[in-house]
Design a protein around this motif. Structure first.
Motif, PDB file in Angstrom:
ATOM      1  N   ALA A 285       0.844  -1.188   0.000  1.00 57.65           N
ATOM      2  CA  ALA A 285       0.000   0.000   0.000  1.00 57.65           C
ATOM      3  C   ALA A 285       0.881   1.239   0.000  1.00 57.65           C
ATOM      4  O   ALA A 285       2.027   1.205   0.450  1.00 57.65           O
ATOM      5  N   ALA A 286       0.319   2.330  -0.482  1.00 50.22           N
ATOM      6  CA  ALA A 286       1.030   3.601  -0.484  1.00 50.22           C
ATOM      7  C   ALA A 286       1.270   4.063   0.952  1.00 50.22           C
ATOM      8  O   ALA A 286       0.458   3.793   1.849  1.00 50.22           O
ATOM      9  N   ASP A 287       2.367   4.760   1.157  1.00 53.37           N
ATOM     10  CA  ASP A 287       2.709   5.225   2.505  1.00 53.37           C
ATOM     11  C   ASP A 287       1.607   6.087   3.109  1.00 53.37           C
ATOM     12  O   ASP A 287       1.384   6.061   4.324  1.00 53.37           O
ATOM     13  N   SER A 288       0.905   6.831   2.258  1.00 56.80           N
ATOM     14  CA  SER A 288      -0.111   7.752   2.765  1.00 56.80           C
ATOM     15  C   SER A 288      -1.324   7.042   3.347  1.00 56.80           C
ATOM     16  O   SER A 288      -2.101   7.656   4.076  1.00 56.80           O
ATOM     17  N   VAL A 289      -1.492   5.764   3.030  1.00 50.84           N
ATOM     18  CA  VAL A 289      -2.696   5.058   3.496  1.00 50.84           C
ATOM     19  C   VAL A 289      -2.398   3.763   4.232  1.00 50.84           C
ATOM     20  O   VAL A 289      -3.327   3.159   4.794  1.00 50.84           O
ATOM     21  N   LYS A 290      -1.164   3.285   4.256  1.00 50.25           N
ATOM     22  CA  LYS A 290      -0.894   1.919   4.735  1.00 50.25           C
ATOM     23  C   LYS A 290      -1.295   1.689   6.177  1.00 50.25           C
ATOM     24  O   LYS A 290      -1.561   0.562   6.572  1.00 50.25           O
ATOM     25  N   ALA A 291      -1.346   2.735   6.972  1.00 53.63           N
ATOM     26  CA  ALA A 291      -1.750   2.556   8.375  1.00 53.63           C
ATOM     27  C   ALA A 291      -3.268   2.507   8.530  1.00 53.63           C
ATOM     28  O   ALA A 291      -3.764   2.136   9.605  1.00 53.63           O
ATOM     29  N   ARG A 292      -3.995   2.863   7.457  1.00 55.41           N
ATOM     30  CA  ARG A 292      -5.445   2.989   7.571  1.00 55.41           C
ATOM     31  C   ARG A 292      -6.203   2.096   6.589  1.00 55.41           C
ATOM     32  O   ARG A 292      -7.355   1.724   6.850  1.00 55.41           O
ATOM     33  N   PHE A 293      -5.572   1.766   5.466  1.00 53.08           N
ATOM     34  CA  PHE A 293      -6.244   0.981   4.426  1.00 53.08           C
ATOM     35  C   PHE A 293      -5.619  -0.408   4.345  1.00 53.08           C
ATOM     36  O   PHE A 293      -4.415  -0.571   4.563  1.00 53.08           O
ATOM     37  N   SER A 294      -6.415  -1.381   3.972  1.00 54.12           N
ATOM     38  CA  SER A 294      -5.884  -2.718   3.713  1.00 54.12           C
ATOM     39  C   SER A 294      -6.596  -3.320   2.505  1.00 54.12           C
ATOM     40  O   SER A 294      -7.789  -3.090   2.293  1.00 54.12           O
ATOM     41  N   ILE A 295      -5.833  -4.090   1.733  1.00 48.14           N
ATOM     42  CA  ILE A 295      -6.371  -4.756   0.554  1.00 48.14           C
ATOM     43  C   ILE A 295      -6.352  -6.254   0.806  1.00 48.14           C
ATOM     44  O   ILE A 295      -5.398  -6.786   1.365  1.00 48.14           O
ATOM     45  N   PHE A 296      -7.420  -6.925   0.415  1.00 42.12           N
ATOM     46  CA  PHE A 296      -7.469  -8.374   0.559  1.00 42.12           C
ATOM     47  C   PHE A 296      -8.401  -8.954  -0.491  1.00 42.12           C
ATOM     48  O   PHE A 296      -9.151  -8.216  -1.143  1.00 42.12           O
ATOM     49  N   LYS A 297      -8.353 -10.254  -0.670  1.00 41.70           N
ATOM     50  CA  LYS A 297      -9.130 -10.888  -1.728  1.00 41.70           C
ATOM     51  C   LYS A 297      -9.952 -12.044  -1.196  1.00 41.70           C
ATOM     52  O   LYS A 297      -9.630 -12.635  -0.172  1.00 41.70           O
ATOM     53  N   ASP A 298     -11.005 -12.326  -1.921  1.00 41.63           N
ATOM     54  CA  ASP A 298     -11.829 -13.505  -1.670  1.00 41.63           C
ATOM     55  C   ASP A 298     -11.792 -14.326  -2.953  1.00 41.63           C
ATOM     56  O   ASP A 298     -12.456 -13.983  -3.927  1.00 41.63           O
ATOM     57  N   THR A 299     -10.995 -15.370  -2.940  1.00 39.55           N
ATOM     58  CA  THR A 299     -10.789 -16.149  -4.151  1.00 39.55           C
ATOM     59  C   THR A 299     -12.087 -16.781  -4.643  1.00 39.55           C
ATOM     60  O   THR A 299     -12.364 -16.810  -5.839  1.00 39.55           O
ATOM     61  N   ALA A 300     -12.902 -17.250  -3.742  1.00 41.58           N
ATOM     62  CA  ALA A 300     -14.147 -17.911  -4.123  1.00 41.58           C
ATOM     63  C   ALA A 300     -15.091 -16.962  -4.840  1.00 41.58           C
ATOM     64  O   ALA A 300     -15.877 -17.376  -5.707  1.00 41.58           O
ATOM     65  N   LYS A 301     -15.025 -15.680  -4.495  1.00 40.27           N
ATOM     66  CA  LYS A 301     -15.909 -14.686  -5.101  1.00 40.27           C
ATOM     67  C   LYS A 301     -15.228 -13.904  -6.205  1.00 40.27           C
ATOM     68  O   LYS A 301     -15.840 -13.008  -6.795  1.00 40.27           O
ATOM     69  N   ASN A 302     -13.961 -14.214  -6.484  1.00 41.13           N
ATOM     70  CA  ASN A 302     -13.206 -13.471  -7.501  1.00 41.13           C
ATOM     71  C   ASN A 302     -13.279 -11.972  -7.254  1.00 41.13           C
ATOM     72  O   ASN A 302     -13.466 -11.174  -8.180  1.00 41.13           O
ATOM     73  N   THR A 303     -13.123 -11.589  -6.009  1.00 43.15           N
ATOM     74  CA  THR A 303     -13.326 -10.197  -5.603  1.00 43.15           C
ATOM     75  C   THR A 303     -12.161  -9.716  -4.757  1.00 43.15           C
ATOM     76  O   THR A 303     -11.648 -10.449  -3.905  1.00 43.15           O
ATOM     77  N   VAL A 304     -11.763  -8.479  -5.014  1.00 40.43           N
ATOM     78  CA  VAL A 304     -10.739  -7.807  -4.234  1.00 40.43           C
ATOM     79  C   VAL A 304     -11.399  -6.674  -3.458  1.00 40.43           C
ATOM     80  O   VAL A 304     -12.272  -5.977  -3.990  1.00 40.43           O
ATOM     81  N   TYR A 305     -10.982  -6.503  -2.224  1.00 39.71           N
ATOM     82  CA  TYR A 305     -11.579  -5.490  -1.367  1.00 39.71           C
ATOM     83  C   TYR A 305     -10.540  -4.461  -0.933  1.00 39.71           C
ATOM     84  O   TYR A 305      -9.349  -4.762  -0.839  1.00 39.71           O
ATOM     85  N   LEU A 306     -11.023  -3.266  -0.655  1.00 37.42           N
ATOM     86  CA  LEU A 306     -10.195  -2.237  -0.035  1.00 37.42           C
ATOM     87  C   LEU A 306     -10.932  -1.764   1.214  1.00 37.42           C
ATOM     88  O   LEU A 306     -11.977  -1.123   1.111  1.00 37.42           O
ATOM     89  N   GLN A 307     -10.399  -2.121   2.360  1.00 37.07           N
ATOM     90  CA  GLN A 307     -10.968  -1.672   3.623  1.00 37.07           C
ATOM     91  C   GLN A 307     -10.316  -0.356   4.006  1.00 37.07           C
ATOM     92  O   GLN A 307      -9.090  -0.288   4.143  1.00 37.07           O
ATOM     93  N   MET A 308     -11.121   0.666   4.163  1.00 37.14           N
ATOM     94  CA  MET A 308     -10.616   2.002   4.446  1.00 37.14           C
ATOM     95  C   MET A 308     -11.144   2.451   5.810  1.00 37.14           C
ATOM     96  O   MET A 308     -12.351   2.561   6.005  1.00 37.14           O
ATOM     97  N   ASN A 309     -10.219   2.674   6.736  1.00 34.77           N
ATOM     98  CA  ASN A 309     -10.576   3.106   8.081  1.00 34.77           C
ATOM     99  C   ASN A 309     -10.032   4.491   8.351  1.00 34.77           C
ATOM    100  O   ASN A 309      -9.095   4.951   7.692  1.00 34.77           O
ATOM    101  N   ASN A 310     -10.597   5.149   9.353  1.00 31.05           N
ATOM    102  CA  ASN A 310     -10.150   6.484   9.747  1.00 31.05           C
ATOM    103  C   ASN A 310     -10.019   7.401   8.530  1.00 31.05           C
ATOM    104  O   ASN A 310      -8.978   8.040   8.325  1.00 31.05           O
ATOM    105  N   LEU A 311     -11.059   7.455   7.753  1.00 33.99           N
ATOM    106  CA  LEU A 311     -11.020   8.236   6.523  1.00 33.99           C
ATOM    107  C   LEU A 311     -10.869   9.722   6.806  1.00 33.99           C
ATOM    108  O   LEU A 311     -11.382  10.237   7.812  1.00 33.99           O
TER     109      LEU A 311
END
Length: 127
Positions: A59-85
């Motif tokens: 993740a970019a330095d500007s967001v790595k403490a607040r955002f996380s990326i993860f995937k669900d292989t079964a759903k063929n979906t990638v997520y971006l969880q964004m906290n403390n926006l």
């Protein structure tokens, strides 16, 4: 490859959102999936990426403490969880995909390296 984003919206500072990127491709073993964002009047900037085959993420330095990326292989979906926006997170967020072993003229985190894009989803952070 078709990518469809969802999950954008309006939120107050300090709030959270989860973006989703559903991919049409059945086998993403050789791809890197990423999130970029484009603030009003600015260029598209890298946010986070995940290698589908290994799950390795960055993740970019500007967001790595607040955002996380993860995937669900079964759903063929990638997520971006964004906290403390924050208000500066306001942008149109795009999901992109590229082959894992990219050898073109762009850096691997530049938008030019990604040939496949979704339509974008708007995130607005405001009180």
């Amino acid at each position: 490859v078709q990518l469809v984003e969802s999950g954008g919206g309006s939120v107050q500072p300090g709030g959270s959102l989860r973006l989703a990127c559903a991919a049409s491709e059945q086998t993403f073993g050789n791809y890197v999936m990423a999130w970029f964002r484009q603030p009003p009047g600015k260029g598209r900037e890298f946010v986070a990426a995940i290698t589908w085959a290994t799950g390795n993420a960055a993740a970019a330095d500007s967001v790595k403490a607040r955002f996380s990326i993860f995937k669900d292989t079964a759903k063929n979906t990638v997520y971006l969880q964004m906290n403390n926006l924050k208000p500066e997170d306001t942008a149109t967020y795009y999901c992109g995909a590229r082959v894992r072993f990219y050898s073109g003229p762009y850096r691997t985190t530049e938008s030019g390296a990604f040939p496949y894009w979704g339509q974008g989803t708007q995130v607005t952070v405001s009180s």
